[in-house]
Design a protein around this motif. Structure first.
Motif, PDB file in Angstrom:
ATOM      1  N   LEU A 117      47.277  30.521   2.858  1.00 16.52           N
ATOM      2  CA  LEU A 117      46.685  31.335   1.929  1.00 16.52           C
ATOM      3  C   LEU A 117      47.126  32.340   1.463  1.00 16.52           C
ATOM      4  O   LEU A 117      47.376  33.177   2.626  1.00 16.52           O
ATOM      5  N   VAL A 118      47.194  33.187   0.545  1.00 16.83           N
ATOM      6  CA  VAL A 118      47.538  34.322   0.343  1.00 16.83           C
ATOM      7  C   VAL A 118      46.226  35.385  -0.074  1.00 16.83           C
ATOM      8  O   VAL A 118      45.823  34.644  -1.328  1.00 16.83           O
ATOM      9  N   ARG A 119      45.776  36.238   0.481  1.00 15.71           N
ATOM     10  CA  ARG A 119      45.303  37.314  -0.341  1.00 15.71           C
ATOM     11  C   ARG A 119      45.278  38.746  -0.526  1.00 15.71           C
ATOM     12  O   ARG A 119      45.702  39.083   1.054  1.00 15.71           O
ATOM     13  N   SER A 120      44.380  39.235  -1.074  1.00 16.70           N
ATOM     14  CA  SER A 120      44.302  41.053  -0.359  1.00 16.70           C
ATOM     15  C   SER A 120      44.472  41.700   0.179  1.00 16.70           C
ATOM     16  O   SER A 120      43.305  40.581   1.057  1.00 16.70           O
ATOM     17  N   SER A 121      44.615  42.408   0.810  1.00 17.43           N
ATOM     18  CA  SER A 121      44.335  42.818   2.128  1.00 17.43           C
ATOM     19  C   SER A 121      43.704  44.390   1.848  1.00 17.43           C
ATOM     20  O   SER A 121      43.830  45.164   1.187  1.00 17.43           O
ATOM     21  N   GLY A 122      42.699  44.125   2.568  1.00 18.75           N
ATOM     22  CA  GLY A 122      41.763  45.351   2.099  1.00 18.75           C
ATOM     23  C   GLY A 122      41.440  46.295   3.412  1.00 18.75           C
ATOM     24  O   GLY A 122      42.211  46.084   4.911  1.00 18.75           O
ATOM     25  N   GLY A 123      40.969  47.618   3.070  1.00 18.92           N
ATOM     26  CA  GLY A 123      41.003  48.998   3.960  1.00 18.92           C
ATOM     27  C   GLY A 123      40.828  48.448   5.965  1.00 18.92           C
ATOM     28  O   GLY A 123      41.331  48.907   6.516  1.00 18.92           O
ATOM     29  N   GLU A 124      39.801  47.049   5.595  1.00 16.55           N
ATOM     30  CA  GLU A 124      39.269  47.532   6.895  1.00 16.55           C
ATOM     31  C   GLU A 124      40.540  47.308   7.858  1.00 16.55           C
ATOM     32  O   GLU A 124      39.924  46.403   8.991  1.00 16.55           O
ATOM     33  N   GLU A 125      41.479  46.134   7.128  1.00 22.14           N
ATOM     34  CA  GLU A 125      42.283  45.520   8.200  1.00 22.14           C
ATOM     35  C   GLU A 125      43.600  46.329   7.790  1.00 22.14           C
ATOM     36  O   GLU A 125      44.667  45.406   8.212  1.00 22.14           O
ATOM     37  N   PHE A 126      43.487  47.492   7.207  1.00 18.09           N
ATOM     38  CA  PHE A 126      44.764  48.442   7.432  1.00 18.09           C
ATOM     39  C   PHE A 126      45.615  47.988   8.503  1.00 18.09           C
ATOM     40  O   PHE A 126      47.308  47.699   8.288  1.00 18.09           O
ATOM     41  N   GLU A 127      45.164  48.507   9.829  1.00 15.99           N
ATOM     42  CA  GLU A 127      46.222  48.121  11.060  1.00 15.99           C
ATOM     43  C   GLU A 127      46.482  46.973  11.167  1.00 15.99           C
ATOM     44  O   GLU A 127      47.782  46.959  11.960  1.00 15.99           O
ATOM     45  N   ARG A 128      45.684  46.056  10.984  1.00 15.88           N
ATOM     46  CA  ARG A 128      46.198  44.785  11.250  1.00 15.88           C
ATOM     47  C   ARG A 128      47.715  44.557  10.701  1.00 15.88           C
ATOM     48  O   ARG A 128      48.530  43.702  10.756  1.00 15.88           O
ATOM     49  N   TRP A 129      47.231  44.759   9.184  1.00 21.72           N
ATOM     50  CA  TRP A 129      48.420  44.264   8.111  1.00 21.72           C
ATOM     51  C   TRP A 129      49.830  45.657   8.807  1.00 21.72           C
ATOM     52  O   TRP A 129      50.872  44.568   8.447  1.00 21.72           O
ATOM     53  N   LEU A 130      49.478  46.279   8.704  1.00 19.69           N
ATOM     54  CA  LEU A 130      50.687  47.324   9.573  1.00 19.69           C
ATOM     55  C   LEU A 130      51.736  46.852  10.381  1.00 19.69           C
ATOM     56  O   LEU A 130      53.096  46.403  10.761  1.00 19.69           O
ATOM     57  N   ASP A 131      50.289  46.418  11.664  1.00 21.68           N
ATOM     58  CA  ASP A 131      51.477  45.579  12.957  1.00 21.68           C
ATOM     59  C   ASP A 131      52.273  44.286  12.230  1.00 21.68           C
ATOM     60  O   ASP A 131      53.498  44.449  13.180  1.00 21.68           O
ATOM     61  N   VAL A 132      51.908  43.588  11.365  1.00 14.05           N
ATOM     62  CA  VAL A 132      52.217  42.121  10.950  1.00 14.05           C
ATOM     63  C   VAL A 132      53.673  42.991  10.666  1.00 14.05           C
ATOM     64  O   VAL A 132      54.858  41.971  11.152  1.00 14.05           O
ATOM     65  N   LEU A 133      53.228  43.884   9.582  1.00  9.19           N
ATOM     66  CA  LEU A 133      54.844  44.199   9.364  1.00  9.19           C
ATOM     67  C   LEU A 133      55.755  44.599  10.227  1.00  9.19           C
ATOM     68  O   LEU A 133      56.975  44.609   9.923  1.00  9.19           O
ATOM     69  N   ALA A 134      55.067  45.266  10.605  1.00  9.70           N
ATOM     70  CA  ALA A 134      56.581  46.086  12.070  1.00  9.70           C
ATOM     71  C   ALA A 134      56.603  45.386  12.856  1.00  9.70           C
ATOM     72  O   ALA A 134      57.659  45.732  13.388  1.00  9.70           O
TER      73      ALA A 134
END
Length: 257
Positions: free
Chosen positions: A114-131
């Protein structure tokens, strides 16, 4: 790139960033070790003058950075001759692919993803996955010519987000498996980075992220989508399966300060 430098300036009043136009391209410096310290788009408006190159090279050198130029093969061949004479050396190649959004584009994903938009509450998680994904690059195809410290990479991605990049996460069986970005500007959808965690690769995560962003780009009224990949990489193959074609190859040329 210019907007990312502006984001860096807003976040640090003492930042030494700069943005300069150069023969149809942009020379930018966003901070020590940043992926945005380079010249992009050079040659789309003729051959740069020696004086303009002098100024840009001095600006990079004053900040302890090499002058890195991305030169499209569609540019005037005289530019390559000029840069070689100034001491630039070829380090790598990158491909820029594009897709005209003149057809129907719907979200398609394998079962369990499932692909969904990522909100501000999980910004750090989104950033960590990319890194984490970038820290373990795919071994297929031509490797990226440079690596960035995790802190520098994350700082650059924060600047991308501040420049208006929309954030996405991909879940595989309910677990975050990948992340990606999309920037929309003047009818162009720029696929601004994507990564899949190593444990979830070869499961269709990247294809699902591509499909979702294409559908959103079409819905936003974009005319064309563009993506940058390494030649022969899995990312390039995934993009071509979605209908992307090669627009141009760019040579990465570097002159040390």
């Amino acid at each position: 790139m210019a907007e990312c430098v502006e984001a860096a300036r807003r976040g640090d009043a003492d930042a030494m960033g700069f943005v300069r136009c150069l023969a149809g391209g942009v020379a930018s410096f966003a901070g020590e070790g940043s992926p945005f310290n380079k010249v992009a788009g050079l040659g789309f408006d003729g051959v740069p003058s020696a004086g303009d190159l002098d100024e840009v090279e001095k600006a990079f050198a004053a900040r302890g950075a090499a002058a890195q130029i991305e030169l499209a093969h569609l540019g005037d061949p005289a530019i390559g001759v000029l840069l070689t004479g100034r001491g630039y050396r070829l380090e790598s190649f990158e491909n820029v692919l594009g897709l005209a959004l003149d057809g129907a584009h719907e979200r398609v994903a394998p079962p369990g993803i499932l692909v969904r938009s990522s909100g501000g509450e999980e910004f750090e998680r989104w950033l960590d996955v990319l890194a984490d994904g970038v820290a373990h690059p795919d071994s297929q195809g031509v490797p990226w010519h440079e690596e960035f410290p995790r802190e520098s990479y994350q700082r650059a991605v924060r600047q991308l987000a501040a420049a208006g990049v929309q954030r996405y996460v991909a879940l595989r069986d309910g677990v975050v498996a990948g992340a990606a970005g999309l920037r929309v500007s003047e009818g162009i959808a720029q696929f601004a980075g994507a990564a899949t965690l190593p444990a979830h690769r070869r499961r269709g995560v990247q294809s699902a992220l591509l499909s979702a962003r294409l559908a959103d780009a079409k819905a936003a009224g974009c005319d064309v989508a563009v993506i940058t990949t390494q030649p022969g990489s899995t990312s390039q193959q995934n993009a071509q399966r979605q209908g992307f074609d090669l627009l141009y190859t760019r040579a990465v040329l570097v002159k040390q300060p």
